[in-house]
Each structure stands twice: as structure tokens, then as C-alpha cells.
Design a protein around this motif. Sequence first.
Motif, PDB file in Angstrom:
ATOM      1  N   LEU A 161       0.846  -1.190   0.000  1.00 37.88           N
ATOM      2  CA  LEU A 161       0.000   0.000   0.000  1.00 37.88           C
ATOM      3  C   LEU A 161       0.877   1.233   0.000  1.00 37.88           C
ATOM      4  CD1 LEU A 161      -2.560  -0.916   2.815  1.00 37.88           C
ATOM      5  CD2 LEU A 161      -2.893  -1.109   0.356  1.00 37.88           C
ATOM      6  N   ASN A 162       0.497   2.220  -0.774  1.00 41.08           N
ATOM      7  CA  ASN A 162       1.195   3.496  -0.735  1.00 41.08           C
ATOM      8  C   ASN A 162       0.491   4.355   0.312  1.00 41.08           C
ATOM      9  OD1 ASN A 162       2.256   6.046  -1.078  1.00 41.08           O
ATOM     10  ND2 ASN A 162       2.613   5.721  -3.250  1.00 41.08           N
ATOM     11  N   ALA A 163       1.077   4.405   1.495  1.00 36.33           N
ATOM     12  CA  ALA A 163       0.449   5.082   2.627  1.00 36.33           C
ATOM     13  C   ALA A 163       0.377   6.594   2.443  1.00 36.33           C
ATOM     14  CB  ALA A 163       1.190   4.740   3.920  1.00 36.33           C
ATOM     15  N   SER A 164       1.123   7.131   1.491  1.00 34.62           N
ATOM     16  CA  SER A 164       1.019   8.572   1.248  1.00 34.62           C
ATOM     17  C   SER A 164      -0.223   8.908   0.430  1.00 34.62           C
ATOM     18  CB  SER A 164       2.278   9.096   0.548  1.00 34.62           C
ATOM     19  OG  SER A 164       2.388   8.540  -0.739  1.00 34.62           O
ATOM     20  N   GLU A 165      -0.893   7.877  -0.105  1.00 35.00           N
ATOM     21  CA  GLU A 165      -2.085   8.094  -0.919  1.00 35.00           C
ATOM     22  C   GLU A 165      -3.374   7.631  -0.258  1.00 35.00           C
ATOM     23  OE1 GLU A 165      -1.439   6.393  -4.750  1.00 35.00           O
ATOM     24  OE2 GLU A 165       0.247   7.698  -5.179  1.00 35.00           O
ATOM     25  N   VAL A 166      -3.272   7.003   0.905  1.00 37.08           N
ATOM     26  CA  VAL A 166      -4.473   6.550   1.597  1.00 37.08           C
ATOM     27  C   VAL A 166      -4.465   7.079   3.027  1.00 37.08           C
ATOM     28  CG1 VAL A 166      -4.780   4.453   0.223  1.00 37.08           C
ATOM     29  CG2 VAL A 166      -3.403   4.365   2.294  1.00 37.08           C
ATOM     30  N   ASN A 167      -5.635   7.248   3.593  1.00 41.14           N
ATOM     31  CA  ASN A 167      -5.788   7.700   4.964  1.00 41.14           C
ATOM     32  C   ASN A 167      -5.965   6.457   5.825  1.00 41.14           C
ATOM     33  OD1 ASN A 167      -6.157   9.303   7.166  1.00 41.14           O
ATOM     34  ND2 ASN A 167      -8.224   9.932   6.646  1.00 41.14           N
ATOM     35  N   ALA A 168      -4.905   6.011   6.489  1.00 43.81           N
ATOM     36  CA  ALA A 168      -4.947   4.756   7.232  1.00 43.81           C
ATOM     37  C   ALA A 168      -4.398   4.931   8.641  1.00 43.81           C
ATOM     38  CB  ALA A 168      -4.134   3.696   6.500  1.00 43.81           C
ATOM     39  N   THR A 169      -4.867   4.091   9.528  1.00 43.21           N
ATOM     40  CA  THR A 169      -4.316   3.994  10.876  1.00 43.21           C
ATOM     41  C   THR A 169      -3.965   2.526  11.108  1.00 43.21           C
ATOM     42  OG1 THR A 169      -6.454   3.542  11.899  1.00 43.21           O
ATOM     43  CG2 THR A 169      -5.786   5.880  11.724  1.00 43.21           C
ATOM     44  N   ILE A 170      -3.182   2.284  12.135  1.00 44.60           N
ATOM     45  CA  ILE A 170      -2.826   0.902  12.457  1.00 44.60           C
ATOM     46  C   ILE A 170      -4.079   0.095  12.754  1.00 44.60           C
ATOM     47  CG2 ILE A 170      -1.674  -0.565  14.161  1.00 44.60           C
ATOM     48  CD1 ILE A 170       0.494   1.662  14.312  1.00 44.60           C
ATOM     49  N   SER A 171      -4.990   0.645  13.556  1.00 43.93           N
ATOM     50  CA  SER A 171      -6.199  -0.108  13.902  1.00 43.93           C
ATOM     51  C   SER A 171      -7.069  -0.377  12.669  1.00 43.93           C
ATOM     52  CB  SER A 171      -7.001   0.608  14.988  1.00 43.93           C
ATOM     53  OG  SER A 171      -7.416   1.873  14.554  1.00 43.93           O
TER      54      SER A 171
END
Length: 127
Positions: A49-59
Motif C-alpha cells: 500500500l502506498n500510505a502517502s495516498e491513503v488515509n490509514a491507521t494501524i487499527s
Amino acid sequence: MKKMIDENEYLTSDELRLLTGKGSSFLQIEMLNKLVLACKFLLNDTVYLNASEVNATISMLQNIYQPKLILAMGEVNLGAHLNMLPKYSAAEINNTYIIKTATPLRLESSKSEKETLWKTLKTSLNI
């Protein structure tokens, strides 16, 4: 604007999630695939996953994927837990190991960082 993660857009797995951030390129896919195989995971059970393009948290990632391991590669913001984690040390949160690393590009060019990551993975995953 960042989009929310849609679990239907990615492969599913209960094994490994590799997150890439700023400075990461999928040109390093071969090196990442070798890392996945060395950890005794299946490539089909891996999500990049490209984390700079998605709004994600660990949970959120744990709820969607139930990962055994999350590698946060590069400048990845997954919340306060990850921001406080020193590079190449593992933290366990709800049965998921989280390891913050350099970008795949940096890992590819730095033998010492690659060795440090490998030692952390071996200890965390008992391999």
C-alpha cells in the motif's frame, strides 16, 4: 485529498502488509518480494500500500487485514504509536508486529540497514 482504504481494492491476507511512503518506488519490487519470501510469507498473501495516498491507521489496517506484520517503509504516518517507534525496532500492537524502516530505495542501497531490518524480522517472526 487522501482517499480512505477500500478493502476490495487490495489483495487480502493474514500474513504481511508492506506500506510504502514518500520516497518509495515499486521499482524495488524484486527486493521487496525477496524479503517477503525470506520471511516465509507467500507473495499472494502480501499487500503493498502506498500510505502517502491513503488515509490509514494501524487499527484500521488491523481491522481490514488482520496482519501478522506491518512494515512501515519511509515517512509513513499511521498515528502516534508509529511516530514514536524507533527505526528497526518492533512493537507489538494487538498481535501485529510493526516495524518502521527506511524506504525500499534506501534499503536496496544500504547493506547495513538491510542487515538491521533482517535481524529485527528474524527476532520478531522467530525465523
